[in-house]
Design an enzyme around this catalytic site. Structure first.
Site, short mmCIF file in Angstrom:
data_model
loop_
_atom_site.label_atom_id
_atom_site.label_comp_id
_atom_site.label_asym_id
_atom_site.label_seq_id
_atom_site.Cartn_x
_atom_site.Cartn_y
_atom_site.Cartn_z
CB VAL A 113 135.42 -5.76 -5.35
CG1 VAL A 113 136.91 -5.42 -5.49
CG2 VAL A 113 134.70 -5.51 -6.66
CB CYS A 114 138.27 -6.88 -1.77
SG CYS A 114 139.55 -6.91 -0.49
CB THR A 115 136.55 -8.55 2.48
OG1 THR A 115 136.49 -7.12 2.53
CG2 THR A 115 137.99 -9.00 2.71
CB SER A 133 137.66 -13.31 -0.85
OG SER A 133 137.60 -12.10 -0.12
#
Length: 329
Positions: A113-115, A133
């Site tokens: 998730v995300c970074t 990302s």
């Protein structure tokens, strides 16, 4: 291919936490997988969190999280391993990456998730994969890891057993898609309703609107062109017509627009028209033909091609999924 459940029908879901983690990257997917247990009945998932040493961690927001166990005591081969993003750094993050080098290959399904994609990339778990990302970090991820194909636009990407999502709330979209894959649409819909979100946005829906994705031009004539495009998606938005409005030659206009906004005039127009059509599909009861004209596509077939290219779903299906109750009244 649908991943098989763990022995006994319960899938182990392990979320890695560390100092500086983005709390919503953790709690969003956690609520989805936990909610699926209530919606489906029984124990489809065993959801746990783990930190490096099993001790509490402090999220980037300041929220204190108490994990269930240490990474060293975590299941050796979890069904779904979720790596959230955050601003973690230093020895703690290095130990997470070291653990991922051994644990990631054993997971049935690998999720970031995300970074969190950066941690998986540093562990070598994304080599040769297409990933996404958070939009603000995609360029850095692509530069630091040329062995990965980074797509900055979608809210999530599936590549084999690896699934990566954009920032924060996109982790909920991805988790809902995984629950739908595992347990069916009805269970996922029940969870989505409980969380007051859509069942799922298309995975390749853009992370940002055209206006937010592009920079605002510094020169007034170009800013005026951006405003004109947004307010008149059904107008003649050819480079020649827009250049005339900016009182520049077509060649000079195209170069200046891209230099100041970070995108070409054509790409900007495509995004604005797509966004306009999406809003009409979501918020009005207009028909496909009327929306295609109002959004500058001219014909339903042209709009259909644009939707398939950008979202992977035709306008009719998009409207069926996301048209609001108010629009249907």
């Amino acid at each position: 291919m649908t991943p098989l459940p763990a022995a006994g029908g319960t899938r182990d879901v392990l979320l890695v936490v560390f100092d500086g983690v983005q709390s919503l990257d953790v709690t969003g997917p956690l609520e989805v997988f936990t909610g699926a247990g209530f919606a489906a009945g029984g124990s489809p998932y065993r959801v746990r969190t783990a930190s490096v040493d099993g001790g509490p961690v402090r999220a980037s927001s300041g929220l204190r999280l108490l994990p269930d166990l240490a990474l060293g005591d975590a299941p050796s081969a979890p069904h779904t391993l979720v790596v959230p993003g955050g601003s973690g750094e230093g020895a703690d993050e290095e130990r997470v990456v070291a653990w991922l080098r051994h644990a990631a290959p054993r997971a049935t399904r690998l999720v970031s998730v995300c970074t969190g994609a950066r941690l998986l990339a540093e562990a070598g778990a994304l080599d040769g994969r297409r990933v996404t990302s958070h939009w603000a970090y995609c360029d850095t991820l692509a530069r630091d890891h040329p062995e990965i194909e980074v797509d900055p636009d979608p809210i999530y990407v599936r590549d084999g057993h690896v699934a990566t999502s954009a920032g924060v709330t996109a982790g909920i979209d991805l988790a809902l898609a995984l629950v739908e894959e595992d347990l069916g649409r009805d269970v996922a819909l029940t969870v989505a309703r409980h969380l007051v979100v859509f069942l799922r946005r298309p995975g390749n829906q853009a992370q940002f609107s055209a206006q937010l994705a592009a920079q605002t031009a510094s020169r007034a004539p170009l800013r005026e062109v951006q405003r004109w495009i947004t307010e008149h998606p059904d107008a003649d938005l050819s480079v020649a017509a827009l250049a005339d409005r900016a009182r520049l030659s077509p060649r000079h206009f195209a170069r200046a627009f891209q230099a100041e906004t970070g995108t070409t005039p054509g790409r900007y127009v495509e995004r604005v028209r797509l966004e306009h059509a999406r809003r009409l599909l979501e918020d009005t009861a207009y028909g496909i033909e009327e929306i295609s004209r109002a959004s500058g596509y001219g014909t339903p077939e042209a709009m259909r091609r644009a939707f398939l290219k950008a979202l992977g779903t035709p306008p009719s299906e998009y409207g069926r999924r996301f048209r609001s109750a108010v629009a249907l009244d």
